[in-house]
Design a protein around this motif. Structure first.
Motif, PDB file in Angstrom:
ATOM      1  N   LEU A  27      40.811  34.141  56.194  1.00  0.00           N
ATOM      2  CA  LEU A  27      41.315  35.237  55.373  1.00  0.00           C
ATOM      3  C   LEU A  27      42.816  35.411  55.578  1.00  0.00           C
ATOM      4  O   LEU A  27      43.567  35.666  54.636  1.00  0.00           O
ATOM      5  N   LYS A  28      43.237  35.234  56.818  1.00  0.00           N
ATOM      6  CA  LYS A  28      44.664  35.350  57.130  1.00  0.00           C
ATOM      7  C   LYS A  28      45.458  34.238  56.465  1.00  0.00           C
ATOM      8  O   LYS A  28      46.596  34.425  56.033  1.00  0.00           O
ATOM      9  N   GLU A  29      44.862  33.066  56.344  1.00  0.00           N
ATOM     10  CA  GLU A  29      45.555  31.918  55.751  1.00  0.00           C
ATOM     11  C   GLU A  29      45.632  32.005  54.227  1.00  0.00           C
ATOM     12  O   GLU A  29      46.435  31.323  53.600  1.00  0.00           O
ATOM     13  N   THR A  30      44.779  32.844  53.644  1.00  0.00           N
ATOM     14  CA  THR A  30      44.761  32.960  52.183  1.00  0.00           C
ATOM     15  C   THR A  30      45.927  33.815  51.712  1.00  0.00           C
ATOM     16  O   THR A  30      46.024  34.993  52.062  1.00  0.00           O
ATOM     17  N   ILE A  31      46.797  33.227  50.922  1.00  0.00           N
ATOM     18  CA  ILE A  31      47.942  33.951  50.367  1.00  0.00           C
ATOM     19  C   ILE A  31      47.828  33.933  48.848  1.00  0.00           C
ATOM     20  O   ILE A  31      47.814  32.862  48.225  1.00  0.00           O
ATOM     21  N   VAL A  32      47.725  35.109  48.275  1.00  0.00           N
ATOM     22  CA  VAL A  32      47.550  35.249  46.826  1.00  0.00           C
ATOM     23  C   VAL A  32      48.802  35.864  46.233  1.00  0.00           C
ATOM     24  O   VAL A  32      49.316  36.859  46.741  1.00  0.00           O
ATOM     25  N   SER A  33      49.286  35.282  45.159  1.00  0.00           N
ATOM     26  CA  SER A  33      50.448  35.831  44.456  1.00  0.00           C
ATOM     27  C   SER A  33      49.955  36.854  43.432  1.00  0.00           C
ATOM     28  O   SER A  33      49.741  36.551  42.257  1.00  0.00           O
ATOM     29  N   PHE A  34      49.741  38.088  43.900  1.00  0.00           N
ATOM     30  CA  PHE A  34      49.192  39.122  43.024  1.00  0.00           C
ATOM     31  C   PHE A  34      50.159  39.530  41.918  1.00  0.00           C
ATOM     32  O   PHE A  34      49.732  40.041  40.882  1.00  0.00           O
ATOM     33  N   SER A  35      51.444  39.320  42.117  1.00  0.00           N
ATOM     34  CA  SER A  35      52.419  39.739  41.105  1.00  0.00           C
ATOM     35  C   SER A  35      52.295  38.938  39.812  1.00  0.00           C
ATOM     36  O   SER A  35      52.717  39.400  38.751  1.00  0.00           O
ATOM     37  N   THR A  36      51.718  37.753  39.891  1.00  0.00           N
ATOM     38  CA  THR A  36      51.611  36.898  38.691  1.00  0.00           C
ATOM     39  C   THR A  36      50.163  36.502  38.402  1.00  0.00           C
ATOM     40  O   THR A  36      49.920  35.479  37.759  1.00  0.00           O
ATOM     41  N   SER A  37      49.205  37.301  38.872  1.00  0.00           N
ATOM     42  CA  SER A  37      47.807  36.897  38.707  1.00  0.00           C
ATOM     43  C   SER A  37      46.950  38.078  38.284  1.00  0.00           C
ATOM     44  O   SER A  37      47.353  39.237  38.355  1.00  0.00           O
ATOM     45  N   GLU A  38      45.742  37.753  37.861  1.00  0.00           N
ATOM     46  CA  GLU A  38      44.742  38.740  37.452  1.00  0.00           C
ATOM     47  C   GLU A  38      43.413  38.333  38.058  1.00  0.00           C
ATOM     48  O   GLU A  38      43.078  37.148  38.101  1.00  0.00           O
ATOM     49  N   PHE A  39      42.630  39.328  38.550  1.00  0.00           N
ATOM     50  CA  PHE A  39      41.383  39.028  39.244  1.00  0.00           C
ATOM     51  C   PHE A  39      40.223  39.848  38.683  1.00  0.00           C
ATOM     52  O   PHE A  39      40.404  40.976  38.224  1.00  0.00           O
ATOM     53  N   TYR A  40      39.030  39.224  38.764  1.00  0.00           N
ATOM     54  CA  TYR A  40      37.772  39.893  38.430  1.00  0.00           C
ATOM     55  C   TYR A  40      36.875  39.847  39.654  1.00  0.00           C
ATOM     56  O   TYR A  40      36.805  38.820  40.340  1.00  0.00           O
ATOM     57  N   GLY A  41      36.170  40.956  39.920  1.00  0.00           N
ATOM     58  CA  GLY A  41      35.258  41.032  41.055  1.00  0.00           C
ATOM     59  C   GLY A  41      33.818  41.146  40.593  1.00  0.00           C
ATOM     60  O   GLY A  41      33.526  41.846  39.616  1.00  0.00           O
ATOM     61  N   PHE A  42      32.896  40.491  41.336  1.00  0.00           N
ATOM     62  CA  PHE A  42      31.496  40.446  40.919  1.00  0.00           C
ATOM     63  C   PHE A  42      30.559  40.791  42.081  1.00  0.00           C
ATOM     64  O   PHE A  42      30.979  40.938  43.221  1.00  0.00           O
ATOM     65  N   SER A  43      29.278  40.898  41.722  1.00  0.00           N
ATOM     66  CA  SER A  43      28.197  41.191  42.666  1.00  0.00           C
ATOM     67  C   SER A  43      28.452  42.521  43.366  1.00  0.00           C
ATOM     68  O   SER A  43      28.570  43.542  42.713  1.00  0.00           O
ATOM     69  N   GLU A  44      28.550  42.520  44.703  1.00  0.00           N
ATOM     70  CA  GLU A  44      28.706  43.774  45.436  1.00  0.00           C
ATOM     71  C   GLU A  44      29.982  44.515  45.042  1.00  0.00           C
ATOM     72  O   GLU A  44      30.027  45.758  45.086  1.00  0.00           O
ATOM     73  N   LEU A  45      30.987  43.793  44.626  1.00  0.00           N
ATOM     74  CA  LEU A  45      32.236  44.420  44.190  1.00  0.00           C
ATOM     75  C   LEU A  45      32.029  45.258  42.928  1.00  0.00           C
ATOM     76  O   LEU A  45      32.781  46.208  42.676  1.00  0.00           O
TER      77      LEU A  45
END
Length: 613
Positions: free
Chosen positions: A409-427
């Motif tokens: 999780l620490k290694e995962t770097i997401v560029s949220f400023s230029t992205s869009e996300f969808y959450g599923f299941s428990e989210l």
């Protein structure tokens, strides 16, 4: 004299009208009528062609309405999960022939517009000790599919059986015994298109890829034939391509969480490869695939960052949190972890106010405590405690957590400023079932709603539940809502470092009235070459149709030119005739004037009288 002049003028005025009924004008009228008749014939031919095409289209539409089930293509996908198996039936019409488009796959629906599916429980892994019972386990699902797919279509309908987490936990030998039993018996009893590799256990990474494909497909991100979608430049190879921007996918289950998003820049890829703290091969976190029907189709080639965080699922995380809560309690009391079978009463800020839960907690191997958890309903305090539990600043040794989810999780770097996300299941369920806040995510609105909920007395919530004020939730959901909501916000904002003001995240269950199932993504990937068959068929039909249309077009143009020539000829004849009429009229007027002058009577005076003057 005056009467003669009037007769001359009247005859001069009537003479052109008298010429209207001469033989030459009758020819002109006949040619003109013929020309307009030919134009009318050409228009009628064109109209009849269009009417015929319309009639054919209407006939085909009526036939399709009546026999739609026989016109569609079908596929069957069985999701063999850990707690149960579910069969999905998908359909799609013939491919459009445009290589920029994928198959138009939809889940089969009944007459009321509801998805057609069937499920059984427990999971396929329950056949581990009796692998010969695997075919009997699958029979209800297979029979259901056979009933809903037209019999005439069985021999061209592919059948896929894809197993997930439950089967992955079995030893490889037991897995193969179950799968081999299905491979042997299904072809004997069903005529679906079935190959040995159509039944398999897929990895968590593959499941994440298929989920990412499913959500982006339903959002129309793979349709490159229109420009309605926001575009992005893909700079991974020497050639820069432009196509619709895809969205990222987050999914949280009971045991794990997954993330998948597209890498669009070679600089982003290089940064990932050079990250020093990354453990293992970077290839384990990347997936490159092509969804197009052509192997060299760069428009449908995608490079994903995809990984699974085993241990960050909501249920496993709650067990870990409760264990840490008991350990923390023990550190402040006289109890020792070496004193088993002791009863403890522990306050829990992540439970609804005045709620009670009795459980057994194994603090260390062989040392179990009977624990009564009493809820205090302090949601913000709960969130702070979970933030410490998921603290990425400290190093998590992998020998105590074999999957190292926090390290990954620490290694995962997401560029949220230029992205869009969808959450599923428990989210989705945590935000929607109780609070009805599923969809567009707003951290501050969500925090306020869940804080109010958690500090509500448990007896009041139970009364509301009995009055069916929470129709989407069961009592277990009401009890765990506080923890799960705090866990989700902690993972999003502390783990993935999503800004709390981020506006491009949505939780979702369906998109455009279609369930987002990873099975859809699996089918799209496994049928990516199917459009080639339709393209080859349509190429011959289109060429034949085009040749007919070209010949018809030439004939229509020739008739039109003939008509126009006839009209021009008529106009020329008429102008020449008119010119002759004008010349004759001028000559006639000159003769009349000359004759009139000759017939004028002149009065003469006597010469004698003149002389007398």
């Amino acid at each position: 004299m005056n009467q003669n002049c009037g007769d001359v003028k009247l005859s001069h005025f009537l003479r052109p009208f008298q010429r209207l009924f001469t033989g030459k004008f009758r020819i002109f009228v006949l040619l003109t009528v013929l020309a307009f008749f030919l134009i009318y014939v050409v228009k009628m031919l064109q109209s009849s062609n269009s009417n015929m095409e319309l009639a054919v289209n209407l006939y085909e539409y009526a036939e399709n309405v009546q026999n739609m089930r026989y016109k569609l293509h079908y596929a069957v996908v069985i999701d063999a999960g850990s707690s149960g198996s579910r069969v999905h039936i998908y359909t799609w019409p013939p491919h459009s022939g445009d290589i920029r488009q994928l198959l138009n796959i939809k889940m089969l629906k009944d007459q009321f517009g509801k998805d057609v599916y069937e499920k059984v429980s427990p999971g396929l892994s329950s056949c581990a000790n009796k692998p010969e019972s695997s075919i009997n386990y699958m029979l209800p699902l297979l029979n259901f599919a056979a009933q809903h797919v037209p019999v005439a279509k069985h021999k061209e309908t592919p059948l896929f059986i894809l197993a997930t987490a439950g089967m992955r936990l079995l030893p490889l030998k037991k897995q193969e015994a179950i799968l081999n039993n299905l491979r042997e018996n299904i072809p004997r009893n069903f005529s679906f298109v079935f190959s040995p590799n159509y039944v398999q256990v897929i990895t968590g990474k593959e499941e994440g890829i298929y989920s990412w494909i499913a959500i982006n497909y339903l959002l129309g991100k793979f349709d490159h034939s229109t420009s309605a979608q926001p575009l992005v430049a893909i700079n991974l190879n020497k050639r820069i391509t432009t196509r619709p921007r895809t969205v990222g996918m987050l999914e949280m289950g009971g045991a794990s969480m997954q993330i998948a998003f597209e890498i669009i820049s070679k600089y982003e890829l290089e940064e990932l490869k050079q990250r020093k703290e990354l453990h293992g091969d970077v290839k384990d976190l990347l997936a490159e695939f092509n969804l197009g029907c052509l192997s060299h189709d760069e428009d449908h080639s995608y490079l994903l960052y995809v990984t699974t965080y085993l241990g960050l699922g909501a249920n496993v995380a709650q067990e870990a949190y409760t264990k840490s809560l008991v350990k923390e309690h023990l550190s402040f009391t006289s109890f020792s972890t070496k004193e088993p079978n002791k009863h403890l009463t522990v306050s829990d800020p992540c439970m609804v106010l005045k709620s009670i839960k009795n459980t057994s907690i194994e603090v260390e191997k062989g040392f179990t405590y009977e624990v009564t958890l009493k809820g205090t309903g302090e949601w913000e305090y709960c969130e702070n405690k979970l933030a410490k539990l998921i603290n990425l600043e400290k190093s998590i040794p992998c020998d105590t957590n074999f999957s190292c989810p926090l390290t990954r999780l620490k290694e995962t770097i997401v560029s949220f400023s230029t992205s869009e996300f969808y959450g599923f299941s428990e989210l989705w369920f945590t935000m929607e079932d109780v609070l009805r806040l599923g969809g567009q995510y707003n951290y501050f609105k969500f925090k306020k709603a869940v804080s109010e909920y958690c500090k509500t007395d448990w007896s009041i919530l139970q009364e509301r539940f009995r009055k069916k004020l929470y129709p989407l939730a069961d009592e277990e959901r009401l009890l765990t809502e506080c923890f799960k909501s705090a866990w989700i916000t902690t993972v999003l904002h502390k783990g993935l470092r999503m800004p709390k003001t981020y506006k491009n995240y949505k939780s979702s269950l369906t998109v455009n009235s279609n369930q987002v199932q990873w099975t859809l993504g699996a089918l799209l990937y496994r049928t990516r070459y199917f459009p080639l068959r339709e393209i080859e068929k349509q190429t011959g039909v289109v060429e034949q149709h085009l040749s007919h249309r070209i010949v018809s077009s030439y004939i229509n143009h020739a008739l039109f030119l003939l008509c126009m020539t006839a009209v021009v000829a008529c106009i020329v004849v008429y102008l020449r005739h008119l010119h002759q009429m004008v010349n004759q009229n001028i000559v006639g007027r000159s003769s009349v004037s000359y004759t009139s002058l000759l017939n004028v009577k002149v009065d003469t005076f006597p010469i004698a009288n003149t002389r007398n003057l």
